[in-house]
Design a protein around this motif. Sequence first.
Motif, mmCIF file in Angstrom:
data_model
loop_
_atom_site.group_PDB
_atom_site.id
_atom_site.type_symbol
_atom_site.label_atom_id
_atom_site.label_comp_id
_atom_site.label_asym_id
_atom_site.label_seq_id
_atom_site.Cartn_x
_atom_site.Cartn_y
_atom_site.Cartn_z
ATOM 1 N N GLY A 120 62.154 5.779 25.389
ATOM 2 C CA GLY A 120 61.574 5.512 24.068
ATOM 3 C C GLY A 120 60.840 4.184 24.020
ATOM 4 N N ASP A 121 61.450 3.153 24.580
ATOM 5 C CA ASP A 121 60.808 1.836 24.605
ATOM 6 C C ASP A 121 59.509 1.871 25.408
ATOM 7 O OD1 ASP A 121 62.909 0.872 23.087
ATOM 8 O OD2 ASP A 121 63.920 -0.109 24.777
ATOM 9 N N ASN A 122 59.514 2.597 26.512
ATOM 10 C CA ASN A 122 58.302 2.693 27.333
ATOM 11 C C ASN A 122 57.218 3.514 26.647
ATOM 12 O OD1 ASN A 122 58.355 1.483 30.258
ATOM 13 N ND2 ASN A 122 60.441 2.078 29.755
ATOM 14 N N ILE A 123 57.593 4.500 25.852
ATOM 15 C CA ILE A 123 56.597 5.257 25.077
ATOM 16 C C ILE A 123 55.908 4.324 24.089
ATOM 17 C CG2 ILE A 123 56.333 7.018 23.287
ATOM 18 C CD1 ILE A 123 58.428 8.695 24.821
ATOM 19 N N ILE A 124 56.675 3.482 23.432
ATOM 20 C CA ILE A 124 56.097 2.530 22.473
ATOM 21 C C ILE A 124 55.129 1.583 23.176
ATOM 22 C CG2 ILE A 124 56.641 0.586 20.935
ATOM 23 C CD1 ILE A 124 57.249 3.391 19.781
ATOM 24 N N LEU A 125 55.444 1.196 24.397
ATOM 25 C CA LEU A 125 54.555 0.301 25.149
ATOM 26 C C LEU A 125 53.223 0.964 25.502
ATOM 27 C CD1 LEU A 125 57.113 -1.401 27.555
ATOM 28 C CD2 LEU A 125 55.963 -2.417 25.572
ATOM 29 N N GLN A 126 53.155 2.283 25.438
ATOM 30 C CA GLN A 126 51.927 3.004 25.769
ATOM 31 C C GLN A 126 50.933 3.044 24.604
ATOM 32 O OE1 GLN A 126 51.406 4.089 28.971
ATOM 33 N NE2 GLN A 126 53.332 3.024 29.257
ATOM 34 N N ILE A 127 51.347 2.639 23.418
ATOM 35 C CA ILE A 127 50.460 2.678 22.255
ATOM 36 C C ILE A 127 49.469 1.522 22.344
ATOM 37 C CG2 ILE A 127 50.303 2.572 19.743
ATOM 38 C CD1 ILE A 127 53.197 3.643 19.647
ATOM 39 N N PRO A 128 48.158 1.826 22.359
ATOM 40 C CA PRO A 128 47.179 0.740 22.410
ATOM 41 C C PRO A 128 47.156 -0.039 21.094
ATOM 42 C CG PRO A 128 46.091 2.888 22.338
ATOM 43 C CD PRO A 128 47.554 3.141 22.371
ATOM 44 N N MET A 129 46.720 -1.276 21.157
ATOM 45 C CA MET A 129 46.655 -2.102 19.952
ATOM 46 C C MET A 129 45.544 -1.629 19.019
ATOM 47 S SD MET A 129 47.478 -5.930 21.284
ATOM 48 C CE MET A 129 47.552 -6.536 19.624
ATOM 49 N N HIS A 130 44.478 -1.099 19.589
ATOM 50 C CA HIS A 130 43.335 -0.656 18.794
ATOM 51 C C HIS A 130 43.154 0.836 19.036
ATOM 52 C CE1 HIS A 130 39.637 -1.298 16.585
ATOM 53 N NE2 HIS A 130 39.007 -0.557 17.475
ATOM 54 N N ILE A 131 43.479 1.643 18.041
ATOM 55 C CA ILE A 131 43.355 3.085 18.185
ATOM 56 C C ILE A 131 42.645 3.644 16.957
ATOM 57 C CG2 ILE A 131 45.647 3.543 17.248
ATOM 58 C CD1 ILE A 131 45.775 5.855 19.314
ATOM 59 N N LEU A 132 41.651 4.500 17.205
ATOM 60 C CA LEU A 132 40.848 5.063 16.126
ATOM 61 C C LEU A 132 40.913 6.583 16.146
ATOM 62 C CD1 LEU A 132 37.636 2.864 16.556
ATOM 63 C CD2 LEU A 132 39.518 2.511 14.959
ATOM 64 N N SER A 133 40.765 7.176 14.971
ATOM 65 C CA SER A 133 40.683 8.629 14.891
ATOM 66 C C SER A 133 39.312 9.052 15.416
ATOM 67 C CB SER A 133 40.863 9.092 13.446
ATOM 68 O OG SER A 133 39.768 8.676 12.661
ATOM 69 N N ASP A 134 39.149 10.354 15.676
ATOM 70 C CA ASP A 134 37.861 10.844 16.174
ATOM 71 C C ASP A 134 36.740 10.553 15.187
ATOM 72 O OD1 ASP A 134 38.998 11.766 18.511
ATOM 73 O OD2 ASP A 134 39.345 13.789 17.732
ATOM 74 N N ALA A 135 37.003 10.717 13.893
ATOM 75 C CA ALA A 135 35.989 10.450 12.874
ATOM 76 C C ALA A 135 35.591 8.975 12.875
ATOM 77 C CB ALA A 135 36.503 10.863 11.497
ATOM 78 N N GLU A 136 36.553 8.101 13.063
ATOM 79 C CA GLU A 136 36.249 6.666 13.084
ATOM 80 C C GLU A 136 35.447 6.298 14.323
ATOM 81 O OE1 GLU A 136 40.124 5.079 10.595
ATOM 82 O OE2 GLU A 136 40.289 5.388 12.745
ATOM 83 N N LYS A 137 35.720 6.972 15.432
ATOM 84 C CA LYS A 137 34.946 6.728 16.653
ATOM 85 C C LYS A 137 33.498 7.178 16.486
ATOM 86 C CE LYS A 137 38.818 7.235 19.843
ATOM 87 N NZ LYS A 137 39.416 8.102 20.852
ATOM 88 N N GLN A 138 33.285 8.217 15.681
ATOM 89 C CA GLN A 138 31.942 8.747 15.457
ATOM 90 C C GLN A 138 31.161 7.933 14.434
ATOM 91 O OE1 GLN A 138 30.785 11.081 17.427
ATOM 92 N NE2 GLN A 138 32.785 11.193 18.398
ATOM 93 N N GLY A 139 31.772 6.905 13.878
ATOM 94 C CA GLY A 139 31.047 6.016 12.966
ATOM 95 C C GLY A 139 31.253 6.345 11.507
ATOM 96 N N GLU A 140 32.342 7.009 11.175
ATOM 97 C CA GLU A 140 32.643 7.304 9.780
ATOM 98 C C GLU A 140 32.680 6.003 8.987
ATOM 99 O OE1 GLU A 140 36.775 8.318 8.203
ATOM 100 O OE2 GLU A 140 35.827 10.297 8.345
ATOM 101 N N GLN A 141 32.364 6.096 7.717
ATOM 102 C CA GLN A 141 32.333 4.916 6.855
ATOM 103 C C GLN A 141 33.681 4.209 6.852
ATOM 104 O OE1 GLN A 141 31.146 5.790 2.875
ATOM 105 N NE2 GLN A 141 31.192 3.661 2.234
ATOM 106 N N MET A 142 33.629 2.898 6.840
ATOM 107 C CA MET A 142 34.845 2.079 6.851
ATOM 108 C C MET A 142 35.584 2.221 5.518
ATOM 109 S SD MET A 142 34.920 0.171 9.669
ATOM 110 C CE MET A 142 33.972 -0.808 10.792
ATOM 111 N N PRO A 143 36.902 2.053 5.513
ATOM 112 C CA PRO A 143 37.673 2.153 4.273
ATOM 113 C C PRO A 143 37.288 1.051 3.281
ATOM 114 C CG PRO A 143 39.122 2.080 6.198
ATOM 115 C CD PRO A 143 37.736 1.836 6.673
ATOM 116 N N THR A 144 37.354 1.387 2.008
ATOM 117 C CA THR A 144 37.071 0.424 0.943
ATOM 118 C C THR A 144 38.098 0.609 -0.163
ATOM 119 O OG1 THR A 144 35.573 1.925 -0.205
ATOM 120 C CG2 THR A 144 34.589 0.408 1.387
ATOM 121 N N GLY A 145 38.142 -0.348 -1.059
ATOM 122 C CA GLY A 145 39.065 -0.271 -2.192
ATOM 123 C C GLY A 145 38.530 -1.118 -3.323
#
Length: 183
Positions: A120-145
């Motif tokens: 379990g600990d090693n699985i957590i270590l596999q998570i990259p610090m910067h991860i984007l969804s496919d839509a975000e990779k394609q240039g989807e509009q950034m979140p706003t509020g």
Amino acid sequence: MKWSLTELRKNHRNDPLPFDETLDLKADLMERFSDDVLDLSPVHAKGIVSVVDGDVVVDARVTADLTVPSSRSLAPVDLPVDFNMTEFYVSDPAATQRFEKTDVVMVVKDDEIDFDKAIGDNIILQIPMHILSDAEKQGEQMPTGDDWEVVSEADLAKVEKENQSVDPRLAKLKDFFPDQDDQ
């Protein structure tokens, strides 16, 4: 998977212990890392446990499908994990000095190796610090509020350059160094 360090040393000194298990670590990881893990498929771990000079060595290949939040919008992102791990288990803290600094050496307490937790600990270590969804990779509009928005570094640099106006009270200081270019 839990093993007794003493039993491994006694029974597998000459013949390694192979394992090929499917583990359900979802509840444990979601409890311990609730901000980082949204879902986890059953984890497949295959490997071998061997005893070398009294130390237990576990070599394993781990595969699973992990769902984590996007680092930009917190939208769920599927992240397949497939990695090898090698860990050494010793009973005496002084024994850690025999290993390289890059080796993962665990001191076993109460004679029990909890390999599920190690996986379990090693699985957590596999998570990259910067991860984007496919839509975000394609240039989807950034979140706003309300009164806020996420901007890219390139857009931020443009905005900062546009907002670099000189305070009128300090504008006359430019005349002190006429030979220097505008910066």
